[in-house]
Design a protein around this motif. Structure first.
Motif, short mmCIF file in Angstrom:
data_model
loop_
_atom_site.label_atom_id
_atom_site.label_comp_id
_atom_site.label_asym_id
_atom_site.label_seq_id
_atom_site.Cartn_x
_atom_site.Cartn_y
_atom_site.Cartn_z
N ARG A 89 16.65 16.01 -17.55
CA ARG A 89 17.30 14.70 -17.73
C ARG A 89 16.97 13.78 -16.55
O ARG A 89 16.62 12.61 -16.74
CB ARG A 89 18.82 14.89 -17.85
CG ARG A 89 19.60 13.60 -17.95
CD ARG A 89 21.11 13.86 -18.04
NE ARG A 89 21.63 14.74 -17.01
CZ ARG A 89 21.93 14.38 -15.76
NH1 ARG A 89 21.74 13.13 -15.38
NH2 ARG A 89 22.41 15.25 -14.90
N LEU A 90 17.03 14.32 -15.34
CA LEU A 90 16.68 13.52 -14.16
C LEU A 90 15.20 13.14 -14.18
O LEU A 90 14.83 12.03 -13.78
CB LEU A 90 17.01 14.28 -12.87
CG LEU A 90 18.49 14.48 -12.58
CD1 LEU A 90 18.66 15.32 -11.30
CD2 LEU A 90 19.21 13.14 -12.42
N GLN A 91 14.36 14.05 -14.62
CA GLN A 91 12.93 13.78 -14.72
C GLN A 91 12.67 12.60 -15.65
O GLN A 91 11.90 11.69 -15.33
CB GLN A 91 12.19 15.01 -15.21
CG GLN A 91 10.69 14.81 -15.37
CD GLN A 91 10.03 15.99 -16.05
OE1 GLN A 91 10.60 16.60 -16.97
NE2 GLN A 91 8.83 16.34 -15.59
N ARG A 92 13.34 12.59 -16.80
CA ARG A 92 13.17 11.48 -17.75
C ARG A 92 13.66 10.17 -17.15
O ARG A 92 13.01 9.13 -17.30
CB ARG A 92 13.90 11.78 -19.06
CG ARG A 92 13.25 12.84 -19.91
CD ARG A 92 13.89 12.96 -21.28
NE ARG A 92 15.30 13.29 -21.23
CZ ARG A 92 15.78 14.54 -21.16
NH1 ARG A 92 14.95 15.56 -21.13
NH2 ARG A 92 17.09 14.75 -21.13
N ALA A 93 14.78 10.22 -16.46
CA ALA A 93 15.32 9.00 -15.84
C ALA A 93 14.36 8.48 -14.77
O ALA A 93 14.11 7.27 -14.69
CB ALA A 93 16.69 9.28 -15.23
N LEU A 94 13.80 9.38 -13.97
CA LEU A 94 12.86 8.97 -12.93
C LEU A 94 11.60 8.37 -13.54
O LEU A 94 11.13 7.31 -13.10
CB LEU A 94 12.50 10.16 -12.04
CG LEU A 94 11.50 9.87 -10.92
CD1 LEU A 94 12.08 8.89 -9.91
CD2 LEU A 94 11.11 11.17 -10.23
N SER A 95 11.07 9.00 -14.58
CA SER A 95 9.83 8.48 -15.16
C SER A 95 10.07 7.15 -15.87
O SER A 95 9.15 6.33 -15.98
CB SER A 95 9.20 9.50 -16.11
OG SER A 95 10.05 9.77 -17.19
N ALA A 96 11.30 6.89 -16.30
CA ALA A 96 11.61 5.60 -16.95
C ALA A 96 11.53 4.45 -15.95
O ALA A 96 11.31 3.31 -16.35
CB ALA A 96 12.99 5.65 -17.59
N TYR A 97 11.68 4.74 -14.67
CA TYR A 97 11.56 3.68 -13.66
C TYR A 97 10.13 3.19 -13.52
O TYR A 97 9.90 2.07 -13.11
CB TYR A 97 12.04 4.17 -12.30
CG TYR A 97 13.53 4.26 -12.18
CD1 TYR A 97 14.32 3.12 -12.19
CD2 TYR A 97 14.16 5.48 -12.02
CE1 TYR A 97 15.69 3.20 -12.08
CE2 TYR A 97 15.53 5.57 -11.91
CZ TYR A 97 16.30 4.42 -11.93
OH TYR A 97 17.65 4.52 -11.82
N ASP A 98 9.15 4.05 -13.82
CA ASP A 98 7.74 3.70 -13.68
C ASP A 98 7.47 3.13 -12.29
O ASP A 98 6.99 2.00 -12.13
CB ASP A 98 7.31 2.73 -14.78
CG ASP A 98 5.81 2.64 -14.92
OD1 ASP A 98 5.11 3.56 -14.43
OD2 ASP A 98 5.33 1.66 -15.50
N GLY A 99 7.84 3.92 -11.29
CA GLY A 99 7.79 3.51 -9.90
C GLY A 99 6.50 2.85 -9.43
O GLY A 99 6.53 1.76 -8.85
N PRO A 100 5.32 3.46 -9.65
CA PRO A 100 4.09 2.84 -9.16
C PRO A 100 3.85 1.44 -9.74
O PRO A 100 3.50 0.51 -9.02
CB PRO A 100 3.00 3.81 -9.59
CG PRO A 100 3.69 5.13 -9.66
CD PRO A 100 5.08 4.81 -10.17
N ALA A 101 4.08 1.27 -11.04
CA ALA A 101 3.87 -0.04 -11.65
C ALA A 101 4.88 -1.05 -11.13
O ALA A 101 4.53 -2.21 -10.85
CB ALA A 101 3.95 0.07 -13.18
N ARG A 102 6.13 -0.62 -10.99
CA ARG A 102 7.15 -1.53 -10.46
C ARG A 102 6.84 -1.92 -9.02
O ARG A 102 7.02 -3.08 -8.65
CB ARG A 102 8.54 -0.88 -10.54
CG ARG A 102 9.06 -0.84 -11.97
CD ARG A 102 10.47 -0.36 -12.05
NE ARG A 102 11.36 -1.35 -11.45
CZ ARG A 102 12.64 -1.13 -11.21
NH1 ARG A 102 13.17 0.03 -11.49
NH2 ARG A 102 13.39 -2.07 -10.68
N ALA A 103 6.38 -0.97 -8.23
CA ALA A 103 6.03 -1.27 -6.84
C ALA A 103 4.90 -2.29 -6.78
O ALA A 103 4.95 -3.25 -6.00
CB ALA A 103 5.65 0.00 -6.09
N ALA A 104 3.88 -2.09 -7.61
CA ALA A 104 2.77 -3.04 -7.64
C ALA A 104 3.24 -4.43 -8.06
O ALA A 104 2.83 -5.44 -7.46
CB ALA A 104 1.68 -2.54 -8.60
#
Length: 114
Positions: A89-104
């Motif tokens: 569940r935490l993995q899915r929540a983390l991947s939903a953030y799409d961190g690299p794309a959001r950072a860019a």
């Protein structure tokens, strides 16, 4: 701790200093990990320096964690499917953030303002 979240695997965490313990407790609170203290001794302040200045961290210098306690904790986490389900569940929540794309996107937004 973030690697275990990214991979969606449950964990048994034996923190040795205060920062590790606070991160581990968050995972434990979410149901994705079990915290197993390396010992019952008090946390002791240890001063240090880095480029940004001085700091103090709290560590446990002595441990009494037995192989049997560790084995029992690992078996518990592996046998109880709730740990894996919560880790995923935490993995899915983390991947939903799409961190690299959001950072860019944030970097581009900041750069276009200046």
């Amino acid at each position: 701790t973030m690697e275990t979240v990214r991979c969606g695997v449950p964990s048994v965490i034996t923190p040795f200093h205060s920062e590790q313990e606070s991160n581990a407790r968050r995972l434990e609170h979410s149901g994705a990990a079990m915290v197993l203290l390396p010992g019952e001794g008090p946390l002791e302040p240890v001063p240090g320096r880095w480029k940004g200045g001085r700091f103090v961290t709290l560590i446990r210098r002595r441990g009494d964690l037995s192989p049997d306690r560790l084995r029992q904790a690992i078996n518990t986490v592996l046998a109880d499917g709730r740990y894996r389900a919560n880790a995923q569940r935490l993995q899915r929540a983390l991947s939903a953030y799409d961190g690299p794309a959001r950072a860019a996107d944030l970097v581009e937004t900041i750069l276009t303002k200046f």
